[in-house]
Scaffold this motif. Structure first.
Motif, PDB file in Angstrom:
ATOM      1  N   GLU A  18       0.811  -1.223   0.000  1.00 14.94           N
ATOM      2  CA  GLU A  18       0.000   0.000   0.000  1.00 14.94           C
ATOM      3  C   GLU A  18       0.844   1.273   0.000  1.00 14.94           C
ATOM      4  OE1 GLU A  18      -0.384  -2.578   2.107  1.00 14.94           O
ATOM      5  OE2 GLU A  18      -2.496  -3.024   2.413  1.00 14.94           O
ATOM      6  N   GLN A  19       2.082   1.189   0.492  1.00  9.09           N
ATOM      7  CA  GLN A  19       2.968   2.352   0.537  1.00  9.09           C
ATOM      8  C   GLN A  19       3.799   2.492  -0.737  1.00  9.09           C
ATOM      9  OE1 GLN A  19       2.845   0.097   3.343  1.00  9.09           O
ATOM     10  NE2 GLN A  19       1.239   1.481   4.054  1.00  9.09           N
ATOM     11  N   GLY A  20       3.612   1.593  -1.695  1.00  7.15           N
ATOM     12  CA  GLY A  20       4.360   1.649  -2.942  1.00  7.15           C
ATOM     13  C   GLY A  20       5.697   0.924  -2.887  1.00  7.15           C
ATOM     14  N   GLN A  21       5.977   0.258  -1.778  1.00  8.93           N
ATOM     15  CA  GLN A  21       7.226  -0.485  -1.610  1.00  8.93           C
ATOM     16  C   GLN A  21       7.189  -1.743  -2.475  1.00  8.93           C
ATOM     17  OE1 GLN A  21       9.825   0.279   0.625  1.00  8.93           O
ATOM     18  NE2 GLN A  21      10.969  -1.469  -0.127  1.00  8.93           N
ATOM     19  N   GLN A  22       8.199  -1.929  -3.308  1.00  8.79           N
ATOM     20  CA  GLN A  22       8.278  -3.136  -4.130  1.00  8.79           C
ATOM     21  C   GLN A  22       8.623  -4.322  -3.242  1.00  8.79           C
ATOM     22  OE1 GLN A  22      10.968  -2.712  -7.420  1.00  8.79           O
ATOM     23  NE2 GLN A  22       9.791  -1.075  -8.349  1.00  8.79           N
ATOM     24  N   LEU A  23       7.744  -5.329  -3.217  1.00 11.79           N
ATOM     25  CA  LEU A  23       7.977  -6.513  -2.393  1.00 11.79           C
ATOM     26  C   LEU A  23       8.380  -7.732  -3.219  1.00 11.79           C
ATOM     27  CD1 LEU A  23       5.110  -6.269   0.254  1.00 11.79           C
ATOM     28  CD2 LEU A  23       7.436  -5.357   0.355  1.00 11.79           C
ATOM     29  N   TYR A  24       7.821  -7.859  -4.426  1.00  9.95           N
ATOM     30  CA  TYR A  24       8.104  -9.017  -5.269  1.00  9.95           C
ATOM     31  C   TYR A  24       8.190  -8.588  -6.726  1.00  9.95           C
ATOM     32  CZ  TYR A  24       6.572 -11.930  -1.322  1.00  9.95           C
ATOM     33  OH  TYR A  24       6.436 -12.512  -0.101  1.00  9.95           O
ATOM     34  N   THR A  25       8.981  -9.341  -7.495  1.00  9.34           N
ATOM     35  CA  THR A  25       8.989  -9.219  -8.944  1.00  9.34           C
ATOM     36  C   THR A  25       8.727 -10.603  -9.509  1.00  9.34           C
ATOM     37  OG1 THR A  25      10.555  -7.386  -8.976  1.00  9.34           O
ATOM     38  CG2 THR A  25      10.358  -8.663 -10.997  1.00  9.34           C
ATOM     39  N   ILE A  26       7.807 -10.664 -10.461  1.00  9.62           N
ATOM     40  CA  ILE A  26       7.488 -11.911 -11.156  1.00  9.62           C
ATOM     41  C   ILE A  26       7.883 -11.704 -12.608  1.00  9.62           C
ATOM     42  CG2 ILE A  26       5.669 -13.527 -11.812  1.00  9.62           C
ATOM     43  CD1 ILE A  26       4.017 -12.296  -9.437  1.00  9.62           C
TER      44      ILE A  26
END
Length: 171
Positions: A18-26
């Motif tokens: 929700e804060q725009g933090q990138q958590l994962y890349t697929i």
């Protein structure tokens, strides 16, 4: 928690909180025998590959999990059942969960309950309700197995879309 996909293509996307933090890349490469790689972004530990799905046309699709450092046949981890659109699996926490592949949304529940733990919302262009990109709505009760949940979601969503495409082609 809400993980929002950066694109409508769940096989090639960045997931942000929700804060725009990138958590994962697929990311997915290849055509007939393609691979989907899932990377977790962690500010303290850096970027780590947490899973790889090897999609095969003429052999069994496999899923490799970093957490267990093991590769399993997808159909043994998430077996299909006759006349059912759900796929059940036992997670590393020992509990049995079930992905229900409904017409437009995949939903994860504890098997035998109607308690929704994860729900996938496809992109909405905003005709009948507010516009939004695709996202996963995730209960805190599965944060401890989130990597596993995400990898199984990718597999199940692809199976769901293949089933939809087959139904459309059949008329």
């Amino acid at each position: 928690m809400r993980l929002t996909f950066s694109t409508n293509n769940f096989l090639n996307s960045v997931l942000c909180d929700e804060q725009g933090q990138q958590l994962y890349t697929i990311s997915t490469s290849g055509l007939l025998n393609s691979k989907t790689t899932v990377i977790r972004h962690d500010q303290r530990r850096g970027d780590n590959i947490i899973g790889v799905i090897t999609w095969r046309t003429y052999r069994d699709t496999t899923i490799w999990f970093e957490a267990t450092r093991s590769e399993v046949a997808a159909k043994s981890l998430l077996p299909s059942r006759l006349f059912s659109s759900s796929r059940a699996f036992t997670a590393p926490d020992g509990k049995t969960y079930e992905w229900n592949m409904w017409k437009t949304n995949c939903v994860l529940e504890v098997q035998g309950t109607n308690l929704q733990l994860v729900k996938y919302h496809r992109r909405n262009v905003g005709i009948m309700s507010p516009s939004h990109p695709p996202y996963l709505e995730i209960s805190p009760s599965v944060y401890h197995i989130l990597d596993f949940v995400l990898i199984t979601f990718i597999y199940v969503e692809r199976m769901s879309r293949r089933r939809e495409a087959g139904a459309r082609a059949a008329g």
